[in-house]
Design an enzyme around this catalytic site. Structure first.
Site: not given
Length: 298
Positions: A47, A52, A77, A110
């Site tokens: 994930d 990120y 996401k 998200h």
């Protein structure tokens, strides 16, 4: 892994591994090794997210693992700065390029953006188009409360397959889990070990981690397991999908060694009773692009 992770069947028939590796706060330098080690050790769900900053490294880690891509369930996401119809499609294309893939297994919004829910809805419609085209095998959301879910579904007719939310023994989200289940939505747990209470503590002088809770420590001793293993087992027995983050090979392997023991009904209830009803992460009602003005680029 001591045994193979069980699978959860999403409402469109796609099978998703129940246990995965999360890479939030994994630096790009650490992510490649963490992912390749996890996949080689038997993990089959990874994930990540555009926000990120490590999608490229996730893709590289999967390639280095030597495991065929079709055996690995990849989630990423859409960041809130890319909500809206056309922006969402462009952002998805960028994520695919970074991952080095031609599709993802699960694509998530998200956060909800309650102050501009029209943009959230527009993004969700575009994500639905990606599902129809087969570029995402399943679609879902993160951090949506029951009211957000109802509005999203009512306005689009698209039901998320997954709702990924903060969930751990100190914040077990019982009502939200019931709402998800009523729609046929799988609940996925971010910060399943309560790590959010460590890296975002409400009181830095008093870290209230579930891993240090006496009831968890007692169960760990009783089963000759670590506190983390007990908590992850609790998630699985509730039908949840935990995605613990780690970059240490030993911890990654430890987190997966949870399929050869079980908790009793009374033990599950004892962990349920640890709920405080208070989240440690952000309140989804407050998230907007003013709070997070950054854009995700190349």
């Amino acid at each position: 892994m001591a045994a193979t992770s069980p699978y959860l069947t999403l409402h469109n028939g796609v099978r998703m591994p129940a246990l995965g590796l999360g890479v939030y706060q994994s630096s790009p330098e650490e992510t490649v090794r963490a992912v390749s080690s996890a996949v080689a050790a038997g993990y089959r769900l990874v994930d990540t997210a555009a926000a990120y900053g490590n999608e490229r490294q996730v893709g590289e880690g999967i390639r280095r693992s030597g495991v065929d891509r079709d055996e690995v369930f990849v989630t990423t996401k859409l960041w809130i700065g890319d909500y809206g119809q056309d922006a969402a499609l462009r952002a998805f294309d960028l994520s695919l390029r970074k991952l080095g893939l031609d599709h993802v297994d699960l694509y998530l919004l998200h956060w909800p953006v309650p102050g501009d829910f029209d943009a959230t809805v527009a993004a969700w419609r575009s994500v639905g188009k990606l599902l129809a085209e087969g570029r995402a095998r399943a679609i879902g959301v993160c951090n949506h409360n029951p009211a957000h879910l109802r509005e999203l579904i009512d306005r689009t007719g698209l039901v998320p397959a997954v709702n990924q939310v903060e969930l751990h023994p100190h914040f077990n989200q019982r009502e939200l889990r019931a709402a998800n289940a009523a729609h046929g939505i799988i609940t996925q747990s971010w910060s399943p070990l309560g790590g959010v209470k460590v890296y975002w503590p409400s009181d830095p002088d008093h870290i209230d981690s579930p891993l240090r809770t006496p009831a968890i420590l007692d169960l760990a001793a009783r089963h000759s397991r670590t506190p983390a293993q007990v908590i992850l087992r609790w998630h699985l027995q509730h039908g949840l999908s935990p995605i613990p983050k780690s970059v240490r090979e030993s911890r990654i392997a430890e987190n997966a060694a949870i399929f050869d023991f079980s908790l009793t009904t009374d033990e599950m209830a004892a962990i349920d009773a640890l709920d405080t009803g208070s989240r440690a992460g952000l309140d989804p009602e407050l998230v907007d692009t003013a709070m997070f003005p950054q854009q995700v680029g190349e």
